[in-house]
Motif scaffolding. Structure first.
Motif, PDB file in Angstrom:
ATOM      1  N   VAL A  47       0.854  -1.187   0.000  1.00  0.00           N
ATOM      2  CA  VAL A  47       0.000   0.000   0.000  1.00  0.00           C
ATOM      3  C   VAL A  47       0.902   1.254   0.000  1.00  0.00           C
ATOM      4  CG1 VAL A  47      -1.977   1.087   1.127  1.00  0.00           C
ATOM      5  CG2 VAL A  47      -1.664  -1.372   1.295  1.00  0.00           C
ATOM      6  N   HIS A  69      -3.706   4.116   2.516  1.00  0.00           N
ATOM      7  CA  HIS A  69      -4.950   3.343   2.400  1.00  0.00           C
ATOM      8  C   HIS A  69      -6.148   4.152   1.900  1.00  0.00           C
ATOM      9  CE1 HIS A  69      -3.362  -0.234   4.429  1.00  0.00           C
ATOM     10  NE2 HIS A  69      -2.630   0.616   5.120  1.00  0.00           N
ATOM     11  N   CYS A  70      -7.007   3.445   1.166  1.00  0.00           N
ATOM     12  CA  CYS A  70      -8.329   3.956   0.759  1.00  0.00           C
ATOM     13  C   CYS A  70      -8.234   5.324   0.107  1.00  0.00           C
ATOM     14  CB  CYS A  70      -9.278   3.988   1.964  1.00  0.00           C
ATOM     15  SG  CYS A  70      -9.834   2.352   2.419  1.00  0.00           S
ATOM     16  N   VAL A 100     -10.203   4.258  -5.097  1.00  0.00           N
ATOM     17  CA  VAL A 100     -11.500   3.677  -4.711  1.00  0.00           C
ATOM     18  C   VAL A 100     -12.540   3.987  -5.784  1.00  0.00           C
ATOM     19  CG1 VAL A 100     -13.368   3.774  -3.001  1.00  0.00           C
ATOM     20  CG2 VAL A 100     -10.969   3.855  -2.237  1.00  0.00           C
ATOM     21  N   THR A 145      -1.216  -1.909  -7.901  1.00  0.00           N
ATOM     22  CA  THR A 145      -2.588  -1.445  -7.658  1.00  0.00           C
ATOM     23  C   THR A 145      -2.712  -0.865  -6.258  1.00  0.00           C
ATOM     24  OG1 THR A 145      -3.240  -3.612  -6.854  1.00  0.00           O
ATOM     25  CG2 THR A 145      -3.631  -3.166  -9.204  1.00  0.00           C
ATOM     26  N   THR A 179      -4.830  -2.786  -3.776  1.00  0.00           N
ATOM     27  CA  THR A 179      -6.294  -2.781  -3.706  1.00  0.00           C
ATOM     28  C   THR A 179      -6.943  -3.981  -4.396  1.00  0.00           C
ATOM     29  OG1 THR A 179      -6.344  -1.374  -5.663  1.00  0.00           O
ATOM     30  CG2 THR A 179      -6.525  -0.277  -3.520  1.00  0.00           C
ATOM     31  N   ALA A 181      -7.696  -0.133 -11.142  1.00  0.00           N
ATOM     32  CA  ALA A 181      -6.942   0.204  -9.922  1.00  0.00           C
ATOM     33  C   ALA A 181      -5.511   0.579 -10.258  1.00  0.00           C
ATOM     34  CB  ALA A 181      -6.977  -0.982  -8.961  1.00  0.00           C
ATOM     35  N   SER A 231      -3.691   4.055  -9.548  1.00  0.00           N
ATOM     36  CA  SER A 231      -2.507   4.010  -8.664  1.00  0.00           C
ATOM     37  C   SER A 231      -1.301   4.635  -9.350  1.00  0.00           C
ATOM     38  CB  SER A 231      -2.183   2.564  -8.276  1.00  0.00           C
ATOM     39  OG  SER A 231      -3.277   1.975  -7.636  1.00  0.00           O
TER      40      SER A 231
END
Ligand SMILES: Cc1ncc(COP(=O)(O)O)c(C=O)c1O
Length: 442
Positions: A54, A58-59, A64, A284, A287, A329, A333
């Motif tokens: 990651v 995150h998120c 997303v 990604t 994710t 994703a 990213s």
């Protein structure tokens, strides 16, 4: 904490002490930026970017949203004899990012599959140019190349191999490069050890015959076995020897790809262009599962051109190769990676991170600290007769205190998301220091 409304027994957890875990579970239910949230509502600083994946935190809304949108537009498209735009766009972007002429991209769903794919491409390449006798694959002790049969065969972690029989035939291993006597407490690439590459030419090539070896696969920086940083000049020498004898050189950059050691790929950091690079994880941002092999154009051309026109050239692939959610994703990213200059950020932060982790030198039981880019390994002296126990206790105590670290044997590995701030680096190292001080009493 609300009571759990599900049993724990059925899930056979990977690389986990299932009985101990289920007796005392650690469950994560949320994540945002630099933090996880536990089921009892505690925030945990992510010192490991999940499992080294990651890199952008995150998120991230951009990623997303891209996944959400793709799921509602086209959930799946067949991977064989059919395409979709995202798969081509991501491949073109990866080709731009890759060093040298590694501008052909084969998709997989994981690092393990990327490794198996790269090994198969190496064999298919030699066969396509009339050298099918080149079938020996060379890995390295303490190498981790995933959990597939190919990966554990060329990998060099004994525990990962011992239950699984004879594995792939015609595999040999270079010695690993870890040496505390010469290199303890090195900052960045250690000075000692380039000559260890010579074993390829002095022992392994004579043993198998230069014309029988297909490829050499190494992680430029071995992550899973405990952060083994390549000695200065070592990878350069491997490259030279491979060139002299017609061996392909594969860098497994599943961990090091996407800024972990500074530049986008470790290959750039050490200025060595391999023949293939395996990637996954950061592609990604962790994710959606996705891996890939970046392949030199000449290898691709050789395989493609050797097949009759109109026929399938490489009988290999996966139902989910280039899955639309994964490519969505990946696109998001890669954009985030570029927009936020994460590779540059990693390079800028690395000196601060280096000083911070090396400040742990005087902590009890610390016998080595090593680092490269935004990765650090802290090696503890094993407890007599109870290897790995000291580091694992450190892991458990850190988690209680709101910090996620990772351990392998008695080595602690740190690899925070590249968005970490300097105060968060201080917090990470401060929490770890307080736990290491406590382990003195054990
Ligand atoms: C260098 C390397 N190669 C391959 C893998 C396997 O990747 P995956 O777990 O996605 O199969 C890993 C995973 O940590 C890795 O570090």
């Amino acid at each position: 904490m609300p009571p759990r409304d599900y049993p724990l027994e059925s899930y056979w957890m990977p690389f986990t002490a299932n009985r101990a875990f289920k007796a005392s579970p650690r469950l994560l239910v949320g994540a945002q930026g630099m933090h996880y949230v536990t089921e009892d509502g505690r925030e945990v600083l992510d010192g490991t970017a999940g499992l080294w994946c990651v890199n952008a935190g995150h998120c991230r809304p951009q990623i997303v949203e891209a996944i959400r949108k793709q799921a509602g537009t086209m959930d799946y498209s067949p991977a064989f004899q059919m395409g979709h735009p995202g798969a081509f766009r991501v491949a073109a972007r990866l080709a731009q990012l890759a060093p040298g002429d590694l501008d052909r991209v084969f998709y997989t769903n994981s690092g393990s599959e990327a490794v198996d794919t790269a090994l198969k491409i190496a064999l298919a390449y030699h066969r396509a140019r009339g050298q099918s006798q080149r079938s020996v694959l060379i890995g390295r002790e303490r190498g981790y190349h995933g959990a597939g049969f190919g990966g554990i065969s060329v990998g060099g972690i004994p525990a990962n191999r011992k239950a699984f029989g004879s594995l792939l035939p015609r595999v040999d291993h270079l010695a690993h490069t870890h040496n505390l006597e010469h290199n303890a407490f090195s900052r960045g690439q250690p000075a000692w050890g380039a000559h260890l590459a010579d074993e390829l030419e002095s022992r392994i090539i004579p043993l198998h015959g230069a014309t029988h070896i297909a490829a050499v696969i190494v992680e430029p920086m071995a992550g899973s076995a405990g952060v083994l940083v390549p000695p200065k000049g070592y990878l350069e020498r491997l490259r030279q020897i491979c060139d002299r004898h017609g061996l392909l050189l594969i860098f497994d950059e599943v961990i090091t790809g996407f800024g972990r050691v500074g530049p986008c790929f470790a290959a750039e950091a050490v200025q060595v262009v391999p023949d293939m690079i395996t990637i996954a994880k950061g592609l990604t941002n962790g994710t959606v599962p996705m891996g890939a092999v970046l392949v030199r154009r000449g290898i691709y051309d050789t395989i493609i051109d050797s097949a009759p026109p109109g026929t399938i050239e490489l009988f290999h692939g996966y139902t989910y190769s280039g899955h639309p959610l994964a490519t969505a994703a990946a696109e998001a990213s890669l954009s985030l990676f570029e927009e936020e200059g994460l590779s540059q950020r990693a390079q800028d932060l690395a000196p601060y991170f280096q000083e911070a982790v090396h400040s742990l030198r005087e902590m009890p039981h610390v016998i080595d600290i090593r680092n490269m880019g935004m990765v650090a390994g802290i090696e503890l002296e094993p407890k007599p007769g109870r290897p790995a126990e000291r580091a694992f206790k450190t892991y458990l105590k850190c988690f209680e205190k709101g910090l996620l670290i990772r351990t392998t044997g008695d080595i602690i590995a740190l690899s925070p998301p590249l968005i970490i701030s300097k105060p968060q680096i201080d917090e990470l190292v401060g929490t770890l220091a307080s736990v290491l001080r406590e382990t003195d009493r054990d």
